[in-house]
Design a protein around this motif. Structure first.
Motif, short mmCIF file in Angstrom:
data_model
loop_
_atom_site.label_atom_id
_atom_site.label_comp_id
_atom_site.label_asym_id
_atom_site.label_seq_id
_atom_site.Cartn_x
_atom_site.Cartn_y
_atom_site.Cartn_z
N PRO A 176 0.79 -1.23 0.00
CA PRO A 176 0.00 0.00 0.00
C PRO A 176 0.83 1.28 0.00
N GLY A 177 2.00 1.30 0.61
CA GLY A 177 2.75 2.55 0.67
C GLY A 177 3.70 2.80 -0.49
N ASP A 178 3.81 1.83 -1.40
CA ASP A 178 4.80 1.94 -2.47
C ASP A 178 4.51 3.09 -3.42
N ALA A 179 5.58 3.74 -3.89
CA ALA A 179 5.43 4.73 -4.95
C ALA A 179 5.67 4.02 -6.29
N THR A 180 4.60 3.82 -7.05
CA THR A 180 4.73 3.03 -8.28
C THR A 180 5.05 3.88 -9.50
N VAL A 181 4.99 5.21 -9.35
CA VAL A 181 5.11 6.07 -10.53
C VAL A 181 6.49 5.96 -11.16
N ASN A 182 7.53 5.93 -10.31
CA ASN A 182 8.89 5.77 -10.81
C ASN A 182 9.03 4.53 -11.65
N ASN A 183 8.56 3.42 -11.07
CA ASN A 183 8.70 2.13 -11.73
C ASN A 183 7.93 2.10 -13.05
N ILE A 184 6.73 2.70 -13.05
CA ILE A 184 5.93 2.72 -14.28
C ILE A 184 6.64 3.52 -15.35
N GLY A 185 7.21 4.66 -14.96
CA GLY A 185 7.92 5.49 -15.95
C GLY A 185 9.10 4.75 -16.55
N ILE A 186 9.88 4.08 -15.69
CA ILE A 186 11.05 3.36 -16.20
C ILE A 186 10.63 2.21 -17.10
N ASN A 187 9.59 1.47 -16.69
CA ASN A 187 9.12 0.36 -17.52
C ASN A 187 8.56 0.83 -18.85
N LEU A 188 7.87 1.97 -18.81
CA LEU A 188 7.27 2.50 -20.03
C LEU A 188 8.35 2.87 -21.04
N MET A 189 9.51 3.30 -20.54
CA MET A 189 10.57 3.71 -21.45
C MET A 189 11.55 2.58 -21.76
N SER A 190 11.39 1.41 -21.11
CA SER A 190 12.31 0.32 -21.42
C SER A 190 11.58 -0.92 -21.94
N HIS A 191 10.78 -1.56 -21.07
CA HIS A 191 10.07 -2.77 -21.48
C HIS A 191 9.05 -2.50 -22.56
N TYR A 192 8.25 -1.44 -22.34
CA TYR A 192 7.06 -1.24 -23.16
C TYR A 192 7.25 -0.09 -24.12
N LEU A 193 8.48 0.10 -24.61
CA LEU A 193 8.73 1.27 -25.46
C LEU A 193 8.00 1.17 -26.79
#
Lengths: 101, 182
Positions: free
Chosen positions: B138-155
């Protein structure tokens, strides 16, 4: 933590409401709203499963993609509805039954 | 019964009830605004599933974009189309709606049956994710991870969908413009 099944049941209820709206409404805009309801139910499923994928964020990113696709679909569908209204003077889906007049 | 559970049941009740109101109401304007309520409740459910970025996107794109688009469209479609709505039959359950109602309810029963039998928390990959600490807390900040994944895995999907969005919007503008020779 809320269990996965609860999310899935809420999403199933929303999806069935969407089916009912799509099948019964006499107005193309309301049919579009029904389609959006079904899309949102699918998004809720993706988000609920996405909680178990912290490293790759698959569920959340695919939800973002599907929200974007929904925006594109809605823009095109509303343009088509406006055109249908201009041609037939009605947006009742059961009355517009020919592709070419 | 924790606070989170109470919030979850409240949000899901609001979402399902406003969805049913959309299905029941004859008034187009009312159903559009109830759709707004449904979307807000769904954003709340996303927050409870610890997907805060998706919740914000939902509010920005759906409520800010799609709903305004729908309101515009039915304002542009004129008074006659609004008048056509008023003269349909006024009962929620009528004989012409019975097949649709039957289909929706039976489909819901089938899905409920399957969901209760499968029991999502016992799935193998979910158990693996829990064992491997791959669960969003519940306390995790997911925005960082989403941004990095969007620019690497899901480019590639990201770029393809941006082109698709551009094409769809250009196409929508082209379809809906006024033509001289119709």
């Amino acid at each position: 933590m809320i269990s996965l099944t609860d999310f899935l049941i809420v999403s199933a209820a929303l999806f069935c409401t969407g089916i009912f709206v799509v099948l019964t409404k006499k107005n193309a805009v309301q049919v579009l709203i029904g389609i959006e309801l079904m899309l949102n139910a699918a998004n809720l499923n993706l988000v609920a499963f996405g909680r178990y994928d912290r490293l790759a964020n698959g569920g959340q990113i695919f939800t973002l993609f599907s929200i974007t696709l929904a925006a594109a679909t809605t823009a095109v569908a509303l343009a088509i509805i406006l055109n249908v209204y201009k041609r037939y003077k009605t947006i009742d889906p059961s009355k517009t039954d020919s592709l070419k007049d | 019964m924790t606070m989170v559970k109470v919030m979850f049941y409240l949000m899901s009740f609001v979402a399902v009830a406003s969805g049913l109101y959309i299905a029941a109401s004859k008034n187009l304007v009312r159903s559009v605004f109830m759709f707004f309520v449904t979307l807000m409740a769904l954003a709340g459910l996303y927050v409870l599933a610890s997907a805060d970025f998706v919740a914000i996107t939902q509010i920005v794109v759906y409520v800010g974009g799609i709903l305004v688009l729908i309101i515009f469209a039915f304002m542009l479609s004129g008074r006659e189309s609004l008048a056509g709505i008023q003269q349909q039959e006024s009962r929620f359950i009528s004989i012409s709606k019975l097949p649709a109602l039957l289909l929706a309810v039976l489909f819901f029963i089938v899905m409920l049956n399957i969901l209760l039998k499968v029991n999502g928390d016992q799935l193998i990959w979910v158990q693996k994710a829990i064992a491997g600490k791959n669960v969003v807390k519940p306390g995790d900040a997911t925005v960082n991870n989403i941004g990095i994944n969007l620019m690497s895995h899901y480019l590639l999907p990201f770029e393809v969908i941006s082109i698709l969005l551009l094409m769809a919007l250009v196409g929508a503008a082209h379809i809906s413009r006024k033509e001289k020779s119709l």
